[in-house]
Structure formats: structure tokens, C-alpha cells
Design a protein around this motif. Structure first.
Motif, PDB file in Angstrom:
ATOM      1  N   UNK A 147      44.872  48.633  36.576  1.00  0.00           N
ATOM      2  CA  UNK A 147      43.917  48.478  37.670  1.00  0.00           C
ATOM      3  C   UNK A 147      42.482  48.439  37.134  1.00  0.00           C
ATOM      4  N   UNK A 148      42.180  49.280  36.179  1.00  0.00           N
ATOM      5  CA  UNK A 148      40.847  49.264  35.573  1.00  0.00           C
ATOM      6  C   UNK A 148      40.584  47.937  34.863  1.00  0.00           C
ATOM      7  N   UNK A 149      41.570  47.435  34.138  1.00  0.00           N
ATOM      8  CA  UNK A 149      41.412  46.148  33.467  1.00  0.00           C
ATOM      9  C   UNK A 149      41.208  45.038  34.495  1.00  0.00           C
ATOM     10  N   UNK A 150      41.981  45.062  35.581  1.00  0.00           N
ATOM     11  CA  UNK A 150      41.851  44.049  36.639  1.00  0.00           C
ATOM     12  C   UNK A 150      40.477  44.128  37.297  1.00  0.00           C
ATOM     13  N   UNK A 194      39.671  42.658  41.172  1.00  0.00           N
ATOM     14  CA  UNK A 194      39.542  43.689  42.204  1.00  0.00           C
ATOM     15  C   UNK A 194      38.054  43.844  42.480  1.00  0.00           C
ATOM     16  N   UNK A 195      37.641  43.789  43.746  1.00  0.00           N
ATOM     17  CA  UNK A 195      36.212  43.936  44.033  1.00  0.00           C
ATOM     18  C   UNK A 195      35.701  45.330  43.676  1.00  0.00           C
ATOM     19  N   UNK A 232      34.112  48.646  44.298  1.00  0.00           N
ATOM     20  CA  UNK A 232      34.036  49.398  45.549  1.00  0.00           C
ATOM     21  C   UNK A 232      32.608  49.578  46.069  1.00  0.00           C
ATOM     22  N   UNK A 233      31.625  49.596  45.187  1.00  0.00           N
ATOM     23  CA  UNK A 233      30.245  49.806  45.616  1.00  0.00           C
ATOM     24  C   UNK A 233      29.610  48.529  46.143  1.00  0.00           C
ATOM     25  N   UNK A 234      29.912  47.399  45.505  1.00  0.00           N
ATOM     26  CA  UNK A 234      29.257  46.150  45.903  1.00  0.00           C
ATOM     27  C   UNK A 234      30.147  45.256  46.755  1.00  0.00           C
ATOM     28  N   UNK A 235      31.443  45.448  46.677  1.00  0.00           N
ATOM     29  CA  UNK A 235      32.363  44.589  47.406  1.00  0.00           C
ATOM     30  C   UNK A 235      32.581  43.247  46.726  1.00  0.00           C
ATOM     31  N   UNK A 236      31.965  43.031  45.584  1.00  0.00           N
ATOM     32  CA  UNK A 236      32.081  41.778  44.831  1.00  0.00           C
ATOM     33  C   UNK A 236      32.878  42.015  43.547  1.00  0.00           C
ATOM     34  N   UNK A 279      33.680  27.948  29.591  1.00  0.00           N
ATOM     35  CA  UNK A 279      33.504  26.577  30.057  1.00  0.00           C
ATOM     36  C   UNK A 279      32.317  26.411  30.976  1.00  0.00           C
ATOM     37  N   UNK A 280      31.584  27.475  31.242  1.00  0.00           N
ATOM     38  CA  UNK A 280      30.404  27.400  32.097  1.00  0.00           C
ATOM     39  C   UNK A 280      30.744  27.404  33.571  1.00  0.00           C
ATOM     40  N   UNK A 281      32.013  27.612  33.885  1.00  0.00           N
ATOM     41  CA  UNK A 281      32.431  27.657  35.281  1.00  0.00           C
ATOM     42  C   UNK A 281      32.023  28.971  35.910  1.00  0.00           C
ATOM     43  N   UNK A 282      32.345  29.134  37.173  1.00  0.00           N
ATOM     44  CA  UNK A 282      32.031  30.401  37.835  1.00  0.00           C
ATOM     45  C   UNK A 282      32.782  31.547  37.168  1.00  0.00           C
ATOM     46  N   UNK A 283      32.271  32.723  37.319  1.00  0.00           N
ATOM     47  CA  UNK A 283      32.867  33.905  36.700  1.00  0.00           C
ATOM     48  C   UNK A 283      34.173  34.293  37.357  1.00  0.00           C
ATOM     49  N   UNK A 284      34.599  33.528  38.340  1.00  0.00           N
ATOM     50  CA  UNK A 284      35.845  33.738  39.056  1.00  0.00           C
ATOM     51  C   UNK A 284      35.894  35.124  39.669  1.00  0.00           C
ATOM     52  N   UNK A 285      34.824  35.503  40.315  1.00  0.00           N
ATOM     53  CA  UNK A 285      34.778  36.832  40.906  1.00  0.00           C
ATOM     54  C   UNK A 285      35.405  36.853  42.290  1.00  0.00           C
TER      55      UNK A 285
END
Length: 145
Positions: free
Chosen positions: A26-29, A35-36, A38-42, A96-102
Motif C-alpha cells: 500500500x505504501x509503494x502504491x 492511491x490518493x 489522504x491530505x491532498x486527495x491527489x 516519456x514526458x507524459x503525465x505523472x499518471x496521478x
């Protein structure tokens, strides 16, 4: 009576081990942005911290080889392989310069125990009784970053 106590103790230890593995996974994910926060939701990506947790799971797999139940082995192997694949995907997307996939919900967001069991990844090929330099390299791993 002793058998009952041993069996319940063994089951409890298995449950604790599975919880330990899942906590690390879970920490790695979290640090892979799956996993968003918990403080920012992102979702936030920190590949260095994600790699640290993945490497710890790989070390646990190596150090406990032959001493785990089938359930423990399966949970650890699946969690590790899912995280390694996710690490490669995220690091390639960042490279690849793509989004960070957050914001994405990858197929590996499922529980590591739900994934199909694949081949067990190996840390490295090394001989028993190797010198100190080899033992220090033992858990150094690159996931394509």
C-alpha cells in the motif's frame, strides 16, 4: 490441546505477515500515485520512495524463501510483481514526458492477492559463498528507471 494452540498461532502469524506485506504494498502504491494522498486527495508520484518499499518486499521474499506458507508466498509474490510492473509503467510515463499518471486507475489497483500468479521474479543470479561485494549488490534492482 497443543495442536490447537499451534494451529491458531500459525494462522495468526500468517495473518500478521499478510498484513505486513499489504502495508508495504500500500505504501509503494501510494508513492506510485495509485492511491490518493489522504491530505491532498491527489495521487502523487515519488519513484525513489516507491522503489524503497518494493525493494524491501523483494528482500523479504529472498530472506523468507522456503519458510512461508503457500498463502504467504502467493500474497508476497503477487504484490511484488504487481508493484514492479506498476513501477515500470509509471517511470516510463514520467520519462516519456507524459503525465505523472496521478489520476489513473490501473488494473493493478486491484488487491495483489487477486492477481494471477505468474513466475516468481528473481533478484539476481548469484553463487552461494560469494564475496562481500556481491552480497552488497544482492538487492540492488532497476525497474527500468
Amino acid at each position: 490441546m497443543a495442536e490447537v494452540q499451534t494451529t491458531s498461532l500459525s494462522g495468526e502469524l500468517t495473518q500478521r505477515f499478510v498484513e505486513f506485506v499489504m502495508m508495504h504494498a500500500q505504501n509503494a502504491a501510494l508513492f506510485l500515485g495509485q492511491i490518493p494522498n489522504p491530505q491532498t486527495g491527489q495521487g502523487e508520484v515519488n519513484l525513489e520512495l516507491a522503489k524503497m518499499f518494493i525493494d524491501q518486499l523483494a528482500m523479504i521474499q529472498e530472506k523468507t524463501r522456503g519458510n512461508l506458507t503457500n498463502e504467504e508466498t502467493t500474497v508476497l509474490r503477487n504484490a511484488l510483481s504487481n508493484l514492479q510492473m506498476a513501477f515500470v509503467e509509471v517511470s516510463q510515463a514520467q520519462k516519456g514526458g507524459g503525465p505523472a499518471q496521478t489520476e489513473r486507475k490501473p488494473e493493478s489497483a486491484q488487491s495483489p492477492t487477486d492477481a494471477a500468479a505468474g513466475e516468481e521474479p528473481t533478484i539476481s543470479d548469484r553463487s552461494i559463498g560469494s564475496d562481500e561485494t556481491e552480497s552488497k549488490k544482492k538487492f540492488t534492482k532497476s525497474y527500468g528507471a
